[in-house]
Design an enzyme around this catalytic site. Structure first.
Site, short mmCIF file in Angstrom:
data_model
loop_
_atom_site.label_atom_id
_atom_site.label_comp_id
_atom_site.label_asym_id
_atom_site.label_seq_id
_atom_site.Cartn_x
_atom_site.Cartn_y
_atom_site.Cartn_z
N ASP A 140 40.10 37.87 44.39
CA ASP A 140 41.05 38.57 45.26
C ASP A 140 41.54 39.87 44.63
O ASP A 140 41.52 40.05 43.41
CB ASP A 140 42.28 37.69 45.52
CG ASP A 140 42.02 36.62 46.56
OD1 ASP A 140 40.85 36.41 46.93
OD2 ASP A 140 42.99 35.98 47.00
N HIS A 144 41.02 36.51 40.19
CA HIS A 144 41.39 37.89 40.54
C HIS A 144 40.61 38.85 39.64
O HIS A 144 40.85 38.89 38.42
CB HIS A 144 42.89 38.10 40.36
CG HIS A 144 43.72 37.24 41.27
ND1 HIS A 144 43.96 35.91 41.02
CD2 HIS A 144 44.33 37.51 42.47
CE1 HIS A 144 44.69 35.40 41.99
NE2 HIS A 144 44.92 36.34 42.89
#
Length: 270
Positions: A45, A198
């Site tokens: 993400d 991430h």
């Protein structure tokens, strides 16, 4: 009396915030294992990051893993030519990109329909305008779920792509903590897990080599003792699974035919 009134207001505000997050997305995020093996899907993400995302891509290529990258519109619209190069590389190397909104706002905090619509649509537009690819996957920042968001997704025929495992490396806590969480959870897994990471975080970049090496070593050990290995589900396979049955069958047969054509050409060309 003023103190009591203020306390009531504060409680009401906290109650409203908690209510916004009271609804959660179902797990397992993508249903049970289809192979019978423990399965993991790697997702990233908040990118792209001009420095760290390329390192993550290098590691994925080294270990032959295809992931799903949920991109933030503001990051996609970075004026640096490198942002486009990175997103083109993500696609070229067989990964899939998804929409993670325009600016990574909590879509359920204010339950503002106009905000939800613009965050989804402008996040999508940033991707389409840059690389001319329609993002078919969507993930809400913070995994928020509320009626307004669900209605917006239904209107666009989108489903929320949630996760099962979250080491929360975005909060910090150190590389060792992230490695320990991921390897412990995957080591005990029996079904299918969507792993949230991430690619914009240094901790992720530092943790991934150890996680990938552990996965290789753990699977070698499992195979040697007749135990089910941990199967990495590749992003394109996830996309095929989520298509309608008829379209998935067509896509699968078409991909097989392309492979056959390549094989035929290899036999006849000098």
């Amino acid at each position: 009396m003023r103190f009591v009134a203020a306390a009531v207001v504060v409680c009401a505000l906290f109650g409203a915030a908690n209510e916004a997050r009271a609804k959660v997305w179902p797990q397992p995020a993508l249903g049970p294992s289809r192979s019978g093996d423990p399965e993991v899907i790697f997702t990233f993400d908040d990118g792209p990051d001009l420095v760290r995302t390329p390192v993550v891509l290098d590691l994925l290529a080294k270990y032959h893993i295809h992931a799903i990258f949920f991109l933030v519109g503001k990051q996609v619209s970075d004026p640096s030519p490198k942002a486009k190069e990175i997103i083109e590389r993500i696609l070229r190397e067989g990964h899939i990109i998804g929409n993670h909104t325009k600016s990574h706002k909590d879509l359920c905090l204010e339950k503002n329909r106009d905000l939800v619509d613009s965050e989804i649509d402008e996040g999508r537009a940033a991707i389409v305008n840059l690389v001319h690819v329609e993002p078919v996957f969507f993930r809400a920042p913070f995994g928020s779920r509320c009626d307004v968001l669900e209605e917006a997704l239904e209107k666009r025929q989108l489903k929320h792509f949630h996760w099962d495992l979250d080491p929360q490396e975005w909060k910090g806590g150190g590389t060792a903590r992230t490695i320990n969480y991921v390897t412990k959870q995957l080591g005990a897994a029996t079904g299918r897990d969507v792993l949230l990471l991430h690619d914009v975080k240094l901790i992720t970049v530092r943790a991934l080599p150890t996680i990938f090496e552990w996965l290789v070593t753990e699977n070698e050990r499992r195979i040697s003792v007749g135990q089910r290995p941990i199967r990495v589900i590749q992003a394109p396979d996830v996309a095929l699974e989520m298509l309608s049955p008829g379209l998935a069958a067509w896509a699968g047969s078409t991909l097989n035919r392309i492979a056959e054509v390549r094989s035929d050409l290899a036999r006849v060309l000098p």
